[in-house]
Each structure stands twice: as C-alpha cells, then as structure tokens.
Design an enzyme around this catalytic site. Structure first.
Site, mmCIF file in Angstrom:
data_model
loop_
_atom_site.group_PDB
_atom_site.id
_atom_site.type_symbol
_atom_site.label_atom_id
_atom_site.label_comp_id
_atom_site.label_asym_id
_atom_site.label_seq_id
_atom_site.Cartn_x
_atom_site.Cartn_y
_atom_site.Cartn_z
ATOM 1 N N GLU A 45 53.619 44.335 7.638
ATOM 2 C CA GLU A 45 53.997 42.954 7.922
ATOM 3 C C GLU A 45 53.778 42.070 6.691
ATOM 4 O O GLU A 45 52.730 42.120 6.047
ATOM 5 C CB GLU A 45 53.149 42.460 9.093
ATOM 6 C CG GLU A 45 53.405 41.045 9.533
ATOM 7 C CD GLU A 45 52.537 40.637 10.719
ATOM 8 O OE1 GLU A 45 52.753 39.551 11.264
ATOM 9 O OE2 GLU A 45 51.633 41.422 11.095
ATOM 10 N N LYS A 112 59.835 37.953 14.042
ATOM 11 C CA LYS A 112 58.745 38.198 14.990
ATOM 12 C C LYS A 112 58.859 37.268 16.203
ATOM 13 O O LYS A 112 59.097 36.065 16.069
ATOM 14 C CB LYS A 112 57.407 37.987 14.271
ATOM 15 C CG LYS A 112 56.180 38.431 15.039
ATOM 16 C CD LYS A 112 54.939 38.316 14.142
ATOM 17 C CE LYS A 112 53.682 38.793 14.816
ATOM 18 N NZ LYS A 112 52.510 38.710 13.907
ATOM 19 N N TYR A 118 44.986 32.852 17.749
ATOM 20 C CA TYR A 118 43.625 32.946 18.277
ATOM 21 C C TYR A 118 42.786 33.695 17.243
ATOM 22 O O TYR A 118 43.323 34.255 16.274
ATOM 23 C CB TYR A 118 43.612 33.705 19.610
ATOM 24 C CG TYR A 118 44.285 35.056 19.529
ATOM 25 C CD1 TYR A 118 43.595 36.192 19.125
ATOM 26 C CD2 TYR A 118 45.643 35.196 19.831
ATOM 27 C CE1 TYR A 118 44.220 37.430 19.020
ATOM 28 C CE2 TYR A 118 46.277 36.428 19.729
ATOM 29 C CZ TYR A 118 45.556 37.539 19.328
ATOM 30 O OH TYR A 118 46.180 38.763 19.215
ATOM 31 N N CYS A 148 53.946 43.733 14.704
ATOM 32 C CA CYS A 148 52.534 43.548 15.074
ATOM 33 C C CYS A 148 52.347 43.055 16.511
ATOM 34 O O CYS A 148 52.431 43.831 17.446
ATOM 35 C CB CYS A 148 51.848 42.616 14.076
ATOM 36 S SG CYS A 148 50.038 42.828 14.023
ATOM 37 N N LYS A 180 37.743 48.309 16.777
ATOM 38 C CA LYS A 180 39.123 47.903 17.061
ATOM 39 C C LYS A 180 40.094 49.072 17.063
ATOM 40 O O LYS A 180 41.057 49.075 17.835
ATOM 41 C CB LYS A 180 39.586 46.871 16.037
ATOM 42 C CG LYS A 180 40.982 46.319 16.347
ATOM 43 C CD LYS A 180 41.382 45.224 15.382
ATOM 44 C CE LYS A 180 42.721 44.615 15.776
ATOM 45 N NZ LYS A 180 43.126 43.521 14.857
ATOM 46 N N LEU A 289 17.478 40.899 -6.553
ATOM 47 C CA LEU A 289 16.905 42.076 -5.890
ATOM 48 C C LEU A 289 15.448 41.763 -5.572
ATOM 49 O O LEU A 289 14.620 41.628 -6.473
ATOM 50 C CB LEU A 289 17.020 43.286 -6.814
ATOM 51 C CG LEU A 289 16.832 44.672 -6.192
ATOM 52 C CD1 LEU A 289 17.821 44.915 -5.069
ATOM 53 C CD2 LEU A 289 16.975 45.745 -7.257
ATOM 54 N N SER A 290 15.142 41.651 -4.281
ATOM 55 C CA SER A 290 13.829 41.163 -3.869
ATOM 56 C C SER A 290 12.841 42.261 -3.512
ATOM 57 O O SER A 290 11.654 41.998 -3.359
ATOM 58 C CB SER A 290 13.995 40.250 -2.652
ATOM 59 O OG SER A 290 14.416 41.006 -1.519
ATOM 60 N N GLY A 292 13.407 43.755 -0.684
ATOM 61 C CA GLY A 292 13.607 43.765 0.758
ATOM 62 C C GLY A 292 14.834 44.555 1.164
ATOM 63 O O GLY A 292 15.635 44.991 0.326
ATOM 64 N N SER A 295 18.697 42.899 0.314
ATOM 65 C CA SER A 295 19.188 43.023 -1.060
ATOM 66 C C SER A 295 19.368 44.485 -1.457
ATOM 67 O O SER A 295 20.260 44.814 -2.246
ATOM 68 C CB SER A 295 18.251 42.313 -2.036
ATOM 69 O OG SER A 295 16.965 42.896 -2.055
ATOM 70 N N ASN A 371 11.519 26.291 -0.032
ATOM 71 C CA ASN A 371 12.926 26.169 -0.400
ATOM 72 C C ASN A 371 13.107 25.947 -1.899
ATOM 73 O O ASN A 371 14.102 26.386 -2.487
ATOM 74 C CB ASN A 371 13.579 25.032 0.384
ATOM 75 C CG ASN A 371 13.775 25.367 1.847
ATOM 76 O OD1 ASN A 371 13.826 26.543 2.218
ATOM 77 N ND2 ASN A 371 13.871 24.355 2.687
ATOM 78 N N THR A 395 22.760 37.675 -0.165
ATOM 79 C CA THR A 395 22.264 38.817 0.615
ATOM 80 C C THR A 395 21.880 38.447 2.040
ATOM 81 O O THR A 395 21.253 39.251 2.732
ATOM 82 C CB THR A 395 21.045 39.433 -0.090
ATOM 83 O OG1 THR A 395 20.013 38.454 -0.194
ATOM 84 C CG2 THR A 395 21.408 39.927 -1.488
#
Length: 542
Positions: A45, A112, A118, A148, A180, A289-290, A292, A295, A371, A395
C-alpha cells in the site's frame, strides 16, 4: 486462455516521502519478477510514497513526484504486470490507490474503499473513500484489488466475488504490535474461505518513526489455508502460482520461519532502531549506561541494530552510584565491544548547586536535587551528540513513562526511546532472551532490585508498587481503558489503583515532551493514545 498464473510478492522497506528511493526498490523488484518468470508482481500500500505519508499528502509537489514515478514505471514496458500502491489526486480529491500497470499502460486504478481512522490511523484526514470494486481480466483470470482495510471487513471481498473475482490481490501497510500476526492472518484466511477465492496479501516492512511494519506477506488458498509467508522484520520476495481450473494456489518456495514471544519483540526493536537511525542519516547512537537493566537492554538492542562500531556509551557516576553499577556497566560495554567512557557528574552537580545556593537556602533535599543529577547527565549526552552527530537513545520503559518516573530534560533528553512501549516486566524477559543468544547482560543486573540511584539506598519500590502489580494496572488502564472498579475487580488494591491512575493522568505533559519510541503494543503512548494534558476527568472518581 491461460489457466495458470505466477504472482510475485515484493516485500520492501520504503522510506516515507523518498519517491526516487522507493521507485528504485520497485524497479529492482520488477526485474526480480522478470527473472522469476512472474506474470504479476504485487507491491504494498502506498509503496511509491511510503506509509504513512501523513501531511506530506497536503503537498502538491509530492503528487508531481508520484506521477513522474508512475510514468517511469509505465516506460519500463515490462511483460510483468505491476500492482503498485500510490496516493492519487483527481478532481480536487485524494485517494489511496493501486494501479495495475502492464506494458506501458495503466489497465486499472483501484481506490481504497474503507479508510481506517482509529488507533494509529487517520486516513480520513487525507483520503476520500471509493465505492467501486472494478475487476480486471488479465490473461484469462478475473482479478480484484482490495487495499488493506478493505480485507478486514467482509463486504468488499463479497462484492468482488459477486463481480466475478477469481483472485484477490491486496496491497497492505499493516503496522506491527505483539500478537497481531495471528489476528491478521485469521482475517485474511477468512476472506479467502468465505468467498472461495485465493488472497495474496503484500505488506511493507521497516520502521517509520514510532511504527514498525513486520512484513509477513502471505498467500491463502481458497480454503483459507496459508501456502506462503514471507520473512518477518526483513525484506523478502516470493512467488506463488494460481491454477484457475482447480482454483488452487500453491507456493514455489518454503515459508520463512516466524519468531515467537520475546524474540519477535527483540527483532521489532532492532528493526525500529536501525531504520530510525539510518533513515534519518545519523552516523550512530549514543546512550547513558547506568549499570541498570533498562540501559543494558537498550545498549544490546542498539548494537544488534547498528553494529558495535556505531554505538558508544557513557557511564556518569555520582556519589550515590554503587561500585557494582560501574562494574556492571563496564562489563556490558566490554561484552558488546563498544566504545565506553566514564564522566563523573559530581563537579557539574556541585556547580549547579553552588549557583542556586541562595535561592535554595533553608529548603530540604527532595526530588529537585535528584532531578538536577539526571539533568547533568542529559546535558552531557546531548553535548556529545551535538559534537559527534550520534543520536541519543533514551532508556525509559513504558512503566516509568506511564507514571512519570522520569525527569524532563534529564533521562528523557534524547532523540529516540527504544523501550518507550516496553513494560518493565517485559524488559526483564528481553534481557533473559538476549542472554540466550550471547551473554551480554550480567546476571546481577537482572536479579538486583531496580534503582535510579539518585539518593542513598534508593529502590524503585520506594516510590512505586512492585512492577508486576504496576504493569498489570497499567495494561488495564492504558491499553484497555478499564475503569477503577474494573481494575479493582481484577484483584488489585483500590488505593494502589487510584494512586497509579492519578500518576498516569498528571504526567501527560511529560509524555508530550518525550522522544518518539517504538510501538510494540496495541496501545502505545504517542500517536496511538492521545489524552488531553489539561483534564478534569479523573476528579469525578475521587
């Protein structure tokens, strides 16, 4: 009259708006179809413009380029007929069309009928629906084209059958979400079986901003059985043969193996990162890169997508960063072979605090100071991105983004969020999966309690419910629009449900300022779930 026909399925990775690039892909597939002695080659399409072109469809010069490309395809004078999707303007209206081109002529142009409006679709903003279902007789076979959405409902295929269709060709641009494929396959199979007409479904593949197109182009015989499925998350080309006398569709090759569960999601993330970085012309990616889990997974996806030479990471420790986190970050970088640097944020943080000391005097430590740590890190990453051109990958996962457990202009600073639609519980599953391919994520990164390490001995569960509980509530509220009472009925504590929903609602302003990220669920933040920032809806349920 011929009783057999060979149809090629061309599953390509287009670039939205790049008509010349897309035309080159189509020409290459036509040549491939000629070599395969195909009678027809079917494209997806809006193949010429790529899908979704969005407000590019408001530009007259886009249609000039499309018309020029169609003329080039006609000039090929190929013996192979082409079914090519493209936008079309006529008498002041715009249509989602597919042209049947053979030997220099457009023998049929189908518009079409059903326009999805939606979820991630807004085709009624741009296109006019058609009502005709023309049939073309090509080499003795009556062929219908349905685009489609036309195949997701019964009526267009029934009308085509009544008009004499013996074969349905369906150009598609069907975005991916986990789970799906079987739903989509069931619908295509139903249309074939209901009408006793084979269906050939051709999807595009590739990443387009937040969306992933998974390919999986397929062919279904008149009994609704799949006879061929193309590759998942990759370009592919295949041929099937239709025997009119026997009303039989057969494949000339084996179907590609499809992925399952976490492997499928992993490959979707890899495809999304690769195409976002490469199609937008970035020379590579950069991330913090922490040590954790988030990441670590983001880094592994990035390396799988772009190659280790095109990814680098920075560990930015502070006094609250554990030695374990630094060690684990180093181990991850070494396992994947990437360039890795360590830059302490302490002097930067102290400079901020010193400059604001007068204004903050007499106040207690709170999330403000936490913060500022995150914003120091975001500034470093964006500075490196500006200097070297690499895209900053953030991340944050879906669980954190949902409840605002993230810092504007801090860990949210960047160009693309790989895990934006991946829940925290799924992040752990993906880490386990990736380690089955090769061990790149240390075991204790997976098993230790998650922490932002912005305060002494901080744990995520100090501020949030356990992730298995949080993710269950979020799935119900965000993806299924369940009410408070409905979610409580699932077994969740009412006070916890109300707290989580409040956090989701009051953090919409953060999500509006977040980078785009890959959609893997049926309801993702971004172009999928669109809620007002200013809203009193939730106050009515206190």
């Amino acid at each position: 009259m011929r009783k057999q026909m060979r149809i090629a399925l061309a599953q390509n990775n287009y670039i939205v708006g790049d008509i010349r690039h897309n035309l080159a892909l189509i020409k290459a597939s036509v040549h491939q179809a000629e070599n395969a002695s195909a009678d027809i080659v079917v494209f997806s399409e809006l193949a010429l413009s790529g899908y979704p072109p969005e407000d590019l469809l408001l530009r007259p010069d886009l249609f000039d380029l499309v018309e020029g490309a169609l003329e080039e395809l006609k000039s090929l004078q190929s013996n192979v007929a082409m079914v090519v999707g493209h936008p079309r303007r006529s008498h002041g209206r715009t249509y989602n069309s597919a042209s049947f081109i053979h030997k220099g002529s457009v023998l049929l142009c189908y518009d079409k009928q059903l326009l999805p409006n939606y979820s991630v679709f807004d085709e009624k903003r741009y296109f006019t629906p058609a009502s005709d279902c023309p049939i073309i007789n090509f080499k003795g076979i009556n062929i219908s084209i349905l685009i489609c959405e036309d195949l997701w409902f019964k009526e267009p295929a029934q009308v085509a059958k009544l008009a004499g269709a013996e074969l349905i060709l369906s150009p598609n641009a069907s975005p991916y979400y986990y789970g799906k494929a079987p739903v989509r396959g069931a619908e295509m199979a139903s249309r074939a079986k209901e009408n006793s007409v084979p269906v050939i479904y051709v999807n595009q593949v590739g990443g387009q901003d937040e969306l992933i197109f998974d390919g999986c182009s397929s062919a279904y015989n008149s009994c609704g059985e799949s006879v061929f499925t193309a590759a998942e998350m990759a370009e592919d080309f295949g041929c099937v043969e239709f025997d009119k006398a026997a009303n039989r569709l057969t494949s000339m090759q084996e179907s590609s193996q499809q992925w399952d569960d976490e492997e499928e999601i992993w490959q979707a993330l890899v495809l999304g990162v690769r195409d976002y970085v490469n199609k937008n012309g970035f020379p590579g990616a950069l991330l913090g890169l922490s040590g954790g889990i988030d990441s670590a997974v983001t880094l592994a996806v990035a390396v799988d997508a772009l190659g280790k030479e095109n990814v680098n990471a920075v560990m930015m420790p502070f006094k609250y960063t554990s030695s374990m986190s630094i060690e684990d970050a180093k181990e991850e970088a070494e396992a994947l072979g990437i360039e890795f640097d360590i830059i302490s944020i302490e002097p930067i943080y102290e400079a901020f605090m010193q400059q604001m000391s007068q204004q903050l005097a007499g106040t207690e430590l709170d999330t403000t100071e936490q913060n500022i740590q995150a914003r120091c890190r975001g500034t470093i990453l964006m500075g490196l991105s500006n200097k070297f051109g690499r895209l900053v990958l953030t991340t944050g996962n879906k669980s954190e983004v949902a409840v605002g457990y993230c810092t504007l202009y801090g860990d949210m600073a960047g160009g693309f969020d790989v895990l934006k639609d991946v829940s925290k519980t799924m992040v752990y599953k993906l880490a386990r999966y990736r380690n089955t391919v090769s061990a790149v994520i240390p075991e204790r990164v997976i098993t230790r309690p998650p922490s932002a390490e912005l305060a002494p001995d901080q744990k995520d569960e100090d501020n949030l419910p356990p992730y298995d509980i949080l993710d269950g509530i979020l799935e119900a509220y965000v993806e299924h629009d369940s009410s408070i009472s409905d979610i409580v009925a699932l077994g969740y504590d009412e006070a916890t449900v109300r707290r989580v929903i409040r956090l989701v609602d009051i953090n919409e302003h953060k999500r509006r300022q977040a980078p785009p990220g890959i959609r893997i669920s049926s309801r993702a933040f971004g172009r999928d779930r669109r809620y007002p920032i200013t809203s009193g809806f939730g106050r009515q349920f206190k």
